[in-house]
Scaffold this motif. Structure first.
Motif, PDB file in Angstrom:
ATOM      1  N   VAL A   1       0.983  -1.294   0.101  1.00 32.54           N
ATOM      2  CA  VAL A   1       0.034  -0.060  -0.121  1.00 32.54           C
ATOM      3  C   VAL A   1       0.666   1.274   0.087  1.00 32.54           C
ATOM      4  O   VAL A   1       1.953   1.299   0.573  1.00 32.54           O
ATOM      5  N   VAL A   2       0.518   2.290  -0.737  1.00 31.68           N
ATOM      6  CA  VAL A   2       1.332   3.437  -0.688  1.00 31.68           C
ATOM      7  C   VAL A   2       0.573   4.686  -0.182  1.00 31.68           C
ATOM      8  O   VAL A   2      -0.669   4.588  -0.101  1.00 31.68           O
ATOM      9  N   PHE A   3       1.157   5.467   0.400  1.00 34.84           N
ATOM     10  CA  PHE A   3       0.512   6.773   0.850  1.00 34.84           C
ATOM     11  C   PHE A   3       1.036   7.982   0.367  1.00 34.84           C
ATOM     12  O   PHE A   3       1.677   8.099  -0.623  1.00 34.84           O
TER      13      PHE A   3
ATOM     14  N   GLY B   1       2.718  11.635   2.025  1.00 34.84           N
ATOM     15  CA  GLY B   1       3.371  12.219   3.148  1.00 34.84           C
ATOM     16  C   GLY B   1       3.897  11.524   4.135  1.00 34.84           C
ATOM     17  O   GLY B   1       4.116  11.985   5.326  1.00 34.84           O
ATOM     18  N   ILE B   2       3.877  10.089   4.415  1.00 33.02           N
ATOM     19  CA  ILE B   2       4.084   9.107   5.226  1.00 33.02           C
ATOM     20  C   ILE B   2       5.753   8.577   4.877  1.00 33.02           C
ATOM     21  O   ILE B   2       5.585   8.070   3.754  1.00 33.02           O
ATOM     22  N   THR B   3       6.453   8.730   5.728  1.00 33.58           N
ATOM     23  CA  THR B   3       7.883   8.321   5.375  1.00 33.58           C
ATOM     24  C   THR B   3       8.002   6.736   5.676  1.00 33.58           C
ATOM     25  O   THR B   3       7.207   6.377   6.628  1.00 33.58           O
TER      26      THR B   3
ATOM     27  N   GLN C   1       8.538   6.637   9.586  1.00 29.30           N
ATOM     28  CA  GLN C   1       7.374   6.727  10.248  1.00 29.30           C
ATOM     29  C   GLN C   1       6.703   5.395  10.306  1.00 29.30           C
ATOM     30  O   GLN C   1       6.092   5.023  11.227  1.00 29.30           O
ATOM     31  N   LEU C   2       6.666   4.672   9.133  1.00 32.35           N
ATOM     32  CA  LEU C   2       5.808   3.296   9.239  1.00 32.35           C
ATOM     33  C   LEU C   2       6.622   2.312   9.953  1.00 32.35           C
ATOM     34  O   LEU C   2       5.886   1.566  10.683  1.00 32.35           O
TER      35      LEU C   2
ATOM     36  N   LEU D   1       5.754   2.870  13.558  1.00 32.22           N
ATOM     37  CA  LEU D   1       4.342   2.791  14.003  1.00 32.22           C
ATOM     38  C   LEU D   1       4.319   1.068  13.855  1.00 32.22           C
ATOM     39  O   LEU D   1       3.711   0.279  15.053  1.00 32.22           O
ATOM     40  N   ALA D   2       5.184   0.297  13.155  1.00 33.17           N
ATOM     41  CA  ALA D   2       5.280  -1.238  13.070  1.00 33.17           C
ATOM     42  C   ALA D   2       5.904  -1.650  14.535  1.00 33.17           C
ATOM     43  O   ALA D   2       5.339  -2.438  14.820  1.00 33.17           O
TER      44      ALA D   2
ATOM     45  N   GLU E   1       7.839  -3.347   2.921  1.00 35.13           N
ATOM     46  CA  GLU E   1       6.603  -4.201   3.329  1.00 35.13           C
ATOM     47  C   GLU E   1       7.569  -5.159   4.388  1.00 35.13           C
ATOM     48  O   GLU E   1       6.841  -5.461   5.424  1.00 35.13           O
TER      49      GLU E   1
ATOM     50  N   MET F   1       8.635  -4.004   7.556  1.00 26.64           N
ATOM     51  CA  MET F   1       7.506  -3.661   8.459  1.00 26.64           C
ATOM     52  C   MET F   1       7.439  -4.968   9.383  1.00 26.64           C
ATOM     53  O   MET F   1       7.084  -4.799  10.519  1.00 26.64           O
TER      54      MET F   1
ATOM     55  N   ARG G   1       7.630  -5.260  13.427  1.00 28.82           N
ATOM     56  CA  ARG G   1       6.571  -5.788  14.052  1.00 28.82           C
ATOM     57  C   ARG G   1       7.073  -6.785  15.164  1.00 28.82           C
ATOM     58  O   ARG G   1       6.512  -6.764  16.265  1.00 28.82           O
TER      59      ARG G   1
ATOM     60  N   ARG H   1      -4.099  20.132  -1.363  1.00 32.01           N
ATOM     61  CA  ARG H   1      -4.749  18.945  -0.815  1.00 32.01           C
ATOM     62  C   ARG H   1      -5.785  19.414   0.269  1.00 32.01           C
ATOM     63  O   ARG H   1      -5.614  20.461   1.058  1.00 32.01           O
TER      64      ARG H   1
ATOM     65  N   GLU I   1      -7.585   0.631   2.060  1.00 34.41           N
ATOM     66  CA  GLU I   1      -6.150  -0.019   1.894  1.00 34.41           C
ATOM     67  C   GLU I   1      -5.195   0.545   3.009  1.00 34.41           C
ATOM     68  O   GLU I   1      -4.626  -0.172   3.545  1.00 34.41           O
ATOM     69  N   GLN I   2      -5.074   1.894   2.870  1.00 32.68           N
ATOM     70  CA  GLN I   2      -4.332   2.481   3.630  1.00 32.68           C
ATOM     71  C   GLN I   2      -4.700   2.315   5.088  1.00 32.68           C
ATOM     72  O   GLN I   2      -3.764   2.005   5.796  1.00 32.68           O
TER      73      GLN I   2
ATOM     74  N   LYS J   1      -3.810  -1.310   6.146  1.00 30.37           N
ATOM     75  CA  LYS J   1      -2.313  -1.535   6.526  1.00 30.37           C
ATOM     76  C   LYS J   1      -1.893  -0.855   7.560  1.00 30.37           C
ATOM     77  O   LYS J   1      -1.241  -1.513   8.209  1.00 30.37           O
ATOM     78  N   LEU J   2      -2.278   0.255   8.178  1.00 29.51           N
ATOM     79  CA  LEU J   2      -2.032   0.765   9.331  1.00 29.51           C
ATOM     80  C   LEU J   2      -2.633  -0.050  10.376  1.00 29.51           C
ATOM     81  O   LEU J   2      -2.022  -0.149  11.756  1.00 29.51           O
TER      82      LEU J   2
ATOM     83  N   LEU K   1      -0.871  -2.611  11.404  1.00 28.79           N
ATOM     84  CA  LEU K   1       0.475  -2.614  12.387  1.00 28.79           C
ATOM     85  C   LEU K   1       0.016  -2.460  13.767  1.00 28.79           C
ATOM     86  O   LEU K   1       1.023  -1.939  14.573  1.00 28.79           O
TER      87      LEU K   1
ATOM     88  N   LEU L   1      -2.737  -0.038  14.841  1.00 24.03           N
ATOM     89  CA  LEU L   1      -3.495   1.011  15.204  1.00 24.03           C
ATOM     90  C   LEU L   1      -5.059   0.696  15.142  1.00 24.03           C
ATOM     91  O   LEU L   1      -5.177   0.103  14.401  1.00 24.03           O
TER      92      LEU L   1
ATOM     93  N   GLY M   1      -0.378  13.023   7.380  1.00 24.76           N
ATOM     94  CA  GLY M   1       0.638  12.756   6.204  1.00 24.76           C
ATOM     95  C   GLY M   1       0.035  13.380   4.903  1.00 24.76           C
ATOM     96  O   GLY M   1       0.909  14.316   4.112  1.00 24.76           O
ATOM     97  N   PHE M   2      -1.122  13.212   4.717  1.00 24.61           N
ATOM     98  CA  PHE M   2      -1.918  13.930   3.496  1.00 24.61           C
ATOM     99  C   PHE M   2      -1.587  15.543   3.313  1.00 24.61           C
ATOM    100  O   PHE M   2      -1.281  16.038   2.622  1.00 24.61           O
TER     101      PHE M   2
ATOM    102  N   LYS N   1       0.603  17.116   5.144  1.00 23.96           N
ATOM    103  CA  LYS N   1       1.793  17.540   5.256  1.00 23.96           C
ATOM    104  C   LYS N   1       2.679  18.402   4.423  1.00 23.96           C
ATOM    105  O   LYS N   1       2.555  18.386   3.334  1.00 23.96           O
TER     106      LYS N   1
END
Ligand SMILES: Nc1ncnc2c1ncn2[C@@H]1O[C@H](COP(=O)(O)OP(=O)(O)OP(=O)(O)O)[C@@H](O)[C@H]1O
Ligand SMILES: [Mg+2]
Lengths: 235, 306
Positions: A90-92, A94-96, A99-100, A103-104, A146, A149, A153, B217, B281-282, B285-286, B289, B291, B303-304, B306
């Motif tokens: 999955v792509v986002f 503004g999330i680096t 950061q992922l 979070l993981a 991916e 992560m 985890r 945005r 999907e996003q 995914k989170l 993890l 959340l 993020g969007f 930022k």
């Protein structure tokens, strides 16, 4: 112990009932490496997503260590110790990468820690830590992130959907070693012999049904058979 | 300065108090609160109308100029004209913005008309933050108009942020981009409850080598409404790219109308617009993890924007 009990998944495809998974049952012991394999469209990803709680099955149960977790949502399964690597990362916006990873792992990683994780998936960390996880990254890079992560985890059940896809041959050994070393139950979807080679248990799917389940010696002939049939069909 | 004023100041300009040094012009409730200039940057109050002229000498480098506006009362409808004259080869940062704190039942508004006259080979970054709080029922209105002439070989970067509390905003930006000049615009707007935000961009790429990149945005929640209009006109060999992305939730509405007009076969203009609900999907995914759904939504939106 992870138990899949009589799982069915049906969808409504333009008014017609389509069976995608047909009475799937099996169980997997902790600390083994299981591979789910089978032809394109046989239902592998659907099954993996059902285990993670991303897709709700039409019927059937999932038990983890004897506990019925069928009603648990994704978050609850993640907190219980399940991790998931998507076939299509999955792509986002503004999330680096950092950061992922944070979070993981559920904590702020130091740059050294983040680098360590990324180096395990063959990425030169300093180039990637601050990069955004978006479509500007290549397919192989996204697959590696991916996987990173999954490492971050440090979960008990790791479900990886075709982790080797798009990863160059040069890194293949490292990938195989990664799974060999990993603790916990690993469920890997793969078509690759070299991954099937290291599996303790193989689940071979065919058109939404289990064709064969067992150790490599038992399942391999069926896999070869399937591949031959495909070749004949192609002729 | 009272606590509320300090809070607004920090929100819109990052300053904690009246600074000890640096170039600034702080306006509160229609009056000048504090100003500091130096030999390179002059700020002069206008004689014929409310507002200031900011004059930056050629070759001024690495300077930042803060010109925040604070409206901390009800019933004030402020109108101000600010003109910027940026000399050749200058390299500067301008932080503008307006914060409204209105606890009364009378509407407050700020209408800022900004004109930028950018010389040759300059590098200017302009950051504009808007935000409001106070009585939820009272209107807090912001209508910024920005006119920009980006001189030959110059780069003008504009960043607009509106992250909540503004009941109504109508932003207008008009720009003319000269030879080999570049205009970069980034706009982040979040609206909730019944807020409304309208944006209007009109950019003329006048000469060869001119370039504009607009990234907008938008996140609209509750019953809020956002409208994005942009017109890019290419009159020569030039490049223009407009990207408008929106995340929509609840009963909100986003209207996006990007328009491109090519008046030269050498003009290369592109626009992209996509509006949709937060990506499942996003979120999945989170959540995988660990959340919760709500935490995932927050991370995605942060993020969007930022
Ligand atoms: N929501 C849906 N509606 C209709 N068909 C679906 C839906 N979800 C999955 N399918 C179908 O179910 C089948 C199994 O899909 P799945 O993605 O699980 O296959 P797979 O074994 O992972 O394949 P691959 O090896 O190509 O990744 C496919 O034929 C797919 O088209
Ligand atoms: Mg699949």
């Amino acid at each position: 112990m992870l138990e899949i009990k009589d799982v069915c998944y049906e969808v409504n495809d333009n008014g017609e009932k389509k069976v995608i998974l047909d009475h799937i049952s099996f169980s997997l012991e902790d600390d083994i490496l299981a591979v789910i394999t089978g032809q394109n469209g046989s239902g592998k990803s659907t099954l993996a997503k059902i285990i993670m709680g991303i897709i709700k099955p039409t019927s059937g149960k999932i038990l983890y260590n004897g506990k019925d977790i069928s009603k648990y949502d994704i978050t609850k399964r993640a907190k219980l110790g399940f991790a998931f690597a998507f076939q299509q990362p999955v792509v986002f916006k503004g999330i680096t990468v950092k950061q992922l990873l944070d979070l993981a792992s559920g904590k702020e990683n130091s740059v050294t820690e983040a680098c360590h994780i990324l180096s395990k998936v063959g990425l030169c960390a300093r180039d990637y830590i601050e990069r955004e996880v978006n479509n500007k990254l290549s397919g192989g890079e996204l697959k590696r992130i991916e996987l990173a992560m999954i490492i971050a985890r440090d979960a008990k059940v790791n479900i990886c959907d075709e982790p080797e896809a798009g990863i160059d041959l040069w890194s293949f050994d490292a990938l195989v070693n990664l799974f060999k070393e990993k603790k916990g139950l690993d469920i890997i979807i793969s078509h690759q012999n070299r991954i099937i080679d290291i599996a303790d248990k193989i689940i071979l799917l065919k058109a939404g049904k289990i064709e064969k389940i067992g150790a490599k010696e038992e399942v391999m002939p069926h896999i070869v058979n399937q591949r031959c049939e495909r070749l004949k069909e192609g002729e | 300065m009272n606590e509320n004023t300090k809070f607004i100041l920090e929100q819109v300009s990052g300053l904690h108090d009246i600074p000890q040094a640096g170039i600034y012009n702080i306006r509160e409730n229609g009056k000048l609160l504090a100003r500091n200039i130096d030999e390179e940057v002059n700020i002069i109050s206008k004689k014929d109308k409310d507002g200031i002229d900011i004059v930056v000498k050629p070759n001024t480098k690495n300077k930042s100029i803060h010109i925040p506006v604070i409206v901390s009362m009800g019933g004030l409808n402020d109108l101000v004209y600010n003109d910027f004259y940026i000399g050749d080869n200058a390299d500067i940062l301008i932080v503008a913005g307006c914060g409204i704190h209105n606890t009364t039942d009378k509407q407050s508004s700020h209408n800022g008309i900004h004109s930028f006259h950018i010389g040759k080979n300059c590098k200017v970054k302009y950051v504009e933050k808007h935000f409001a709080f106070g009585n939820a029922k009272t209107s807090k209105i912001l209508n910024p108009t920005t006119e920009i002439v980006v001189g030959e070989g110059s780069v003008f970067e504009m960043e607009t942020l509106q992250l909540g509390g503004v009941s109504f905003a109508d932003r207008k930006t008009y720009a003319k981009v000269k030879k080999d000049a570049k205009l970069l615009i980034r706009e982040n707007i979040l609206t909730s409850s019944k807020e409304e935000a309208i944006t209007h961009f009109e950019v003329e790429l006048e000469k060869e080598g001119s370039r504009v990149e607009v990234v907008s945005r938008a996140v609209a929640k509750d019953k809020s409404k956002q409208e994005f209009n942009s017109i890019v006109i290419g009159k020569a060999e030039c490049f223009g790219h407009v990207e408008c992305d929106g995340i929509l939730a609840d009963n909100a509405e986003i209207i996006s109308t990007p328009k491109i007009i090519a008046k030269s076969p050498e003009a290369n203009l592109v626009h992209e617009a996509a509006i949709g609900k937060i990506s499942e999907e996003q979120q999945n995914k989170l959540m995988s993890l660990g959340l919760t759904k709500e935490e995932a939504e927050k991370v995605i939106i942060q993020g969007f924007l930022k």
